[in-house]
Motif scaffolding. Structure first.
Motif, mmCIF file in Angstrom:
data_model
loop_
_atom_site.group_PDB
_atom_site.id
_atom_site.type_symbol
_atom_site.label_atom_id
_atom_site.label_comp_id
_atom_site.label_asym_id
_atom_site.label_seq_id
_atom_site.Cartn_x
_atom_site.Cartn_y
_atom_site.Cartn_z
ATOM 1 N N THR A 114 3.728 4.753 2.785
ATOM 2 C CA THR A 114 4.973 4.057 2.484
ATOM 3 C C THR A 114 6.140 5.025 2.419
ATOM 4 O O THR A 114 7.246 4.725 2.900
ATOM 5 C CB THR A 114 4.841 3.304 1.145
ATOM 6 N N ARG B 217 -2.736 -7.311 -2.396
ATOM 7 C CA ARG B 217 -2.578 -8.630 -1.817
ATOM 8 C C ARG B 217 -2.789 -9.686 -2.891
ATOM 9 O O ARG B 217 -3.852 -9.790 -3.488
ATOM 10 C CB ARG B 217 -3.593 -8.826 -0.696
ATOM 11 N N THR C 279 5.592 -3.701 10.701
ATOM 12 C CA THR C 279 5.907 -5.080 10.329
ATOM 13 C C THR C 279 4.979 -6.057 11.028
ATOM 14 O O THR C 279 4.460 -6.997 10.409
ATOM 15 C CB THR C 279 7.370 -5.393 10.703
ATOM 16 N N GLY D 162 1.449 -5.791 9.612
ATOM 17 C CA GLY D 162 1.412 -6.413 8.293
ATOM 18 C C GLY D 162 1.333 -7.921 8.393
ATOM 19 O O GLY D 162 0.594 -8.566 7.637
ATOM 20 N N SER E 35 -1.866 -10.237 7.165
ATOM 21 C CA SER E 35 -1.673 -11.352 6.238
ATOM 22 C C SER E 35 -2.158 -12.663 6.837
ATOM 23 O O SER E 35 -2.650 -13.534 6.122
ATOM 24 C CB SER E 35 -0.183 -11.460 5.890
#
Length: 322
Positions: free
Chosen positions: A26, A107, A312, A315, A319
């Protein structure tokens, strides 16, 4: 369902291990997106043209190599303390106030509710987390060494006197809330309903997760790719706006940096005078979301808005299918 003592120990150990992995990744992402790299000549103090002398980093992994070379392992873990405090605090609150029989780090989903209820919940969580996110981003991008246990001193470095006196001004950072709300609108009000429509077996635990239509999954992937075209710039813009500090001064506009009374004696990373990233001069700040996007495109090129766009996209895929 209440967790036993052993379950809680295992949960917190897993969180700690995941932080050791997530924090460096990150940190590199934040610095890559925050790095200011104008493509045109800049004006010096006398009004003459001068080339930009800041670092030019063209990829996520180049930034990772640069951080390691200039700051070492401690540089990769900048931002660890605010991230850890935020993560453990949220986990404890979820364990106390919410029925989470199997909480997992990294999550968590909003409580089962209507679409608008989920949207309101997401907005609320964003508002709670925003100050911590701002402090985390600034601790990652600062050239100063911040002690892990020196909270007061670190806050004096990361926040202006105005922000320390009026913490709520962080919510008034021009364009930051707008960027975050737009991000939530796209994810919750657009992607989430389409996810439930096209991939119901993933969302509904009562359905067989292997019963997924290939063509519907392909359609959702295309939608996710188009969403990334909008979401990735919002994430870059939010990063730029979060590290832009607020102050009140009659000599500068409402978001320019205070020149005096704002310093704190700290140690910078030794071994080199070279900065890991370049930061835009605070005397000429972004004045909002649209202004930030326009200036990034004009000064650095449109591809700056798509730095690490693949993060992005990955990710969103993670998800969608987990």
């Amino acid at each position: 369902m209440l967790l036993g003592f052993f379950d809680i120990i295992v949960l917190f150990l897993s969180i700690g291990i995941s932080l050791l992995i997530v924090v460096p990744l990150t940190g590199v992402l934040v610095r890559f997106r925050a790095n200011y790299n104008p493509k045109a000549l800049q004006l010096d103090a006398e009004g003459g043209a001068a080339p930009h002398t800041g670092p030019v980093i063209n990829s996520y992994f180049s930034m990772m190599t640069r951080v390691w070379r200039l700051e070492g392992i401690s540089g990769l873990y900048k931002g660890l303390m605010p991230t850890a405090i935020s993560t453990f605090s949220v986990t404890i609150l979820l364990l106390i106030f919410m029925e989470t029989p199997k909480p997992r780090h990294g999550r968590y989903r909003a409580p089962e509710a209507s679409l608008l209820g989920t949207f309101a919940y997401s907005i609320g969580m964003m508002l709670v987390a925003l100050p911590t996110a701002v402090i985390t981003y600034r601790s990652i991008t600062t050239p100063h060494k911040l002690g892990y246990l020196e909270l007061s001193k670190s806050l004096r470095v990361l926040l202006t006197p105005t922000e320390r006196k009026k913490p709520w001004i962080l919510y008034l950072t021009p364009g930051l809330l707008a960027a975050e709300v737009l991000h939530i609108i796209i994810v919750i009000l657009i992607l989430s309903p389409l996810h439930r429509l096209l991939l119901p077996a993933v969302v509904n635990p009562e359905l067989d997760p292997t019963d997924i239509s290939v063509w519907k999954a392909a359609v959702y992937f295309v939608i996710l790719a188009f969403a990334t075209i909008i979401v990735a710039p919002l994430e870059v813009i939010a990063t730029r706006l979060a590290i832009q500090r607020n102050h009140a001064s009659s000599e500068y506009n409402s978001v320019a940096q205070e020149v005096e009374g704002d310093g704190e004696e700290t140690v910078e990373y030794s071994g080199t005078d070279e900065d890991v990233i370049g930061l835009r001069h605070e005397g000429d700040p972004y004045t909002g979301l649209v202004d930030c996007a326009k200036r990034i495109v004009d000064e650095e090129g449109i591809m700056t808005l798509y730095r690490a766009w693949w993060v992005t996209l990955l990710g969103g895929l993670a998800s969608a299918f987990t």
